[in-house]
Scaffold this motif. Structure first.
Motif, mmCIF file in Angstrom:
data_model
loop_
_atom_site.group_PDB
_atom_site.id
_atom_site.type_symbol
_atom_site.label_atom_id
_atom_site.label_comp_id
_atom_site.label_asym_id
_atom_site.label_seq_id
_atom_site.Cartn_x
_atom_site.Cartn_y
_atom_site.Cartn_z
ATOM 1 N N PHE A 140 0.776 -1.233 0.000
ATOM 2 C CA PHE A 140 0.000 0.000 0.000
ATOM 3 C C PHE A 140 0.810 1.287 0.000
ATOM 4 O O PHE A 140 0.256 2.375 -0.164
ATOM 5 C CB PHE A 140 -0.962 0.021 1.192
ATOM 6 N N PHE A 186 -4.933 -2.694 4.088
ATOM 7 C CA PHE A 186 -4.365 -1.370 3.819
ATOM 8 C C PHE A 186 -3.893 -0.782 5.143
ATOM 9 O O PHE A 186 -4.026 -1.396 6.196
ATOM 10 C CB PHE A 186 -5.448 -0.492 3.189
ATOM 11 N N SER A 188 -2.741 3.247 7.314
ATOM 12 C CA SER A 188 -2.679 4.708 7.286
ATOM 13 C C SER A 188 -1.407 5.222 6.636
ATOM 14 O O SER A 188 -1.291 6.415 6.338
ATOM 15 C CB SER A 188 -2.799 5.264 8.711
ATOM 16 N N GLU A 192 -4.676 6.717 0.926
ATOM 17 C CA GLU A 192 -6.077 6.317 0.804
ATOM 18 C C GLU A 192 -6.831 7.213 -0.171
ATOM 19 O O GLU A 192 -7.760 6.765 -0.842
ATOM 20 C CB GLU A 192 -6.752 6.335 2.176
ATOM 21 N N PHE A 195 -6.099 5.884 -3.569
ATOM 22 C CA PHE A 195 -6.775 4.600 -3.736
ATOM 23 C C PHE A 195 -8.270 4.814 -3.952
ATOM 24 O O PHE A 195 -8.892 4.142 -4.786
ATOM 25 C CB PHE A 195 -6.518 3.724 -2.517
ATOM 26 N N SER A 196 -8.867 5.761 -3.234
ATOM 27 C CA SER A 196 -10.291 6.055 -3.400
ATOM 28 C C SER A 196 -10.588 6.540 -4.809
ATOM 29 O O SER A 196 -11.619 6.179 -5.401
ATOM 30 C CB SER A 196 -10.736 7.106 -2.378
ATOM 31 N N VAL A 208 -15.049 0.057 5.372
ATOM 32 C CA VAL A 208 -13.998 -0.416 6.277
ATOM 33 C C VAL A 208 -14.575 -1.559 7.095
ATOM 34 O O VAL A 208 -15.395 -1.354 7.988
ATOM 35 C CB VAL A 208 -13.477 0.705 7.183
ATOM 36 N N GLU A 211 -10.785 -2.193 11.530
ATOM 37 C CA GLU A 211 -9.756 -1.161 11.717
ATOM 38 C C GLU A 211 -9.121 -1.328 13.088
ATOM 39 O O GLU A 211 -9.808 -1.541 14.078
ATOM 40 C CB GLU A 211 -10.406 0.219 11.591
ATOM 41 N N LYS A 223 -6.281 -1.393 8.237
ATOM 42 C CA LYS A 223 -7.676 -1.479 7.826
ATOM 43 C C LYS A 223 -7.872 -2.625 6.843
ATOM 44 O O LYS A 223 -7.018 -2.881 6.003
ATOM 45 C CB LYS A 223 -8.119 -0.172 7.150
ATOM 46 N N PHE A 225 -10.359 -3.294 3.931
ATOM 47 C CA PHE A 225 -11.382 -2.731 3.078
ATOM 48 C C PHE A 225 -12.166 -3.843 2.396
ATOM 49 O O PHE A 225 -11.560 -4.812 1.890
ATOM 50 C CB PHE A 225 -10.776 -1.847 1.986
#
Length: 231
Positions: A140, A186, A188, A192, A195-196, A208, A211, A223, A225
């Motif tokens: 990631f 994934f 922090s 993100e 990726f979104s 999510v 987490e 996380k 996803f």
């Protein structure tokens, strides 16, 4: 797409953990009361928390098919088999990871339930294969597309330009069963936002599923996803 350059402190911290892993006498990893052998040059869950956190919190269901991409030492795939998933397929682009997974498959006597394959993402799958759960503990960390790797093991952490993430999103729909769960590990430390944007581009939404903040000072948030196709 939103982009961030690789962060020097993050990269340096990973390098130092890999050095510790290689020099350590620890060659076993405990997860859910089970021991797994960890070979050199394979992603070491002994020094990185993602494998343990994700493996413990994936929703396993008996008699459902399970695919793990980027299996590393095979901790998650073997656990899936021991929790009742069948059939289980584990694949990795690293030959050394494949050998490590095979070792742990034999150690836990699940060789009749787990197929271990060598290749990149979905390349190892045969025509018509599909799964109830696909899990990928993704690389990631976003780095520039021209980022140069010192050693192959760093591919387990960094995805230049999120090229591998793009390919995953392009191909995953072909291999997931109707009502199946498409899961990505994934953290922090990943990008993100980028990726979104990719998810929107390839017609996915996400939630999510789990987490957890890791242990230790300045620890990251891990996380799981669950991707939801919009078409």
């Amino acid at each position: 797409m939103s982009k961030v350059s690789h962060e020097g402190p993050v990269v340096e911290a990973i390098k130092q953990k890999l050095i510790l892993a290689e020099s350590s006498d620890v060659s076993e990893f405990e997860c859910m009361g089970r021991l797994f052998n960890i070979h050199k040059n394979v992603f070491p869950p002994t020094h990185f928390q993602s494998t343990g956190i994700f493996t413990k919190n994936i929703p396993y269901t008996q008699n459902t098919s399970f695919l793990e991409l980027g299996c590393g030492a095979g901790v998650t795939a073997v656990t899936a088999a021991l929790e009742g998933c069948y059939p289980v397929v584990a694949s990795d682009i690293s030959g050394e990871a494949v050998e490590n997974t095979l070792f742990n498959v034999m150690r836990h006597n699940v060789n009749n339930f787990v197929s271990v394959r060598h290749g990149d993402l979905f390349d190892t799958l045969e025509e018509g294969e599909s799964f109830d759960v696909i899990f990928w503990n993704s690389n990631f960390l976003f780095v520039p597309e021209n980022y140069s790797f010192q050693e192959k093991i760093y591919h387990a952490f960094y995805d230049p330009g999120y090229i591998t993430h793009k390919r995953f999103l392009m191909e995953a729909k072909k291999y997931i069963n109707p009502q199946g769960k498409l899961l990505i590990g994934f953290s922090s430390q990943g990008n993100e936002a980028a990726f979104s944007e990719l998810l929107m581009e390839y017609d996915y939404n996400y939630l999510v599923l789990y987490e957890e903040r890791g242990k230790g000072e300045n620890s990251q948030i891990y996380k799981i996803f669950q991707l939801v196709s919009l078409i």
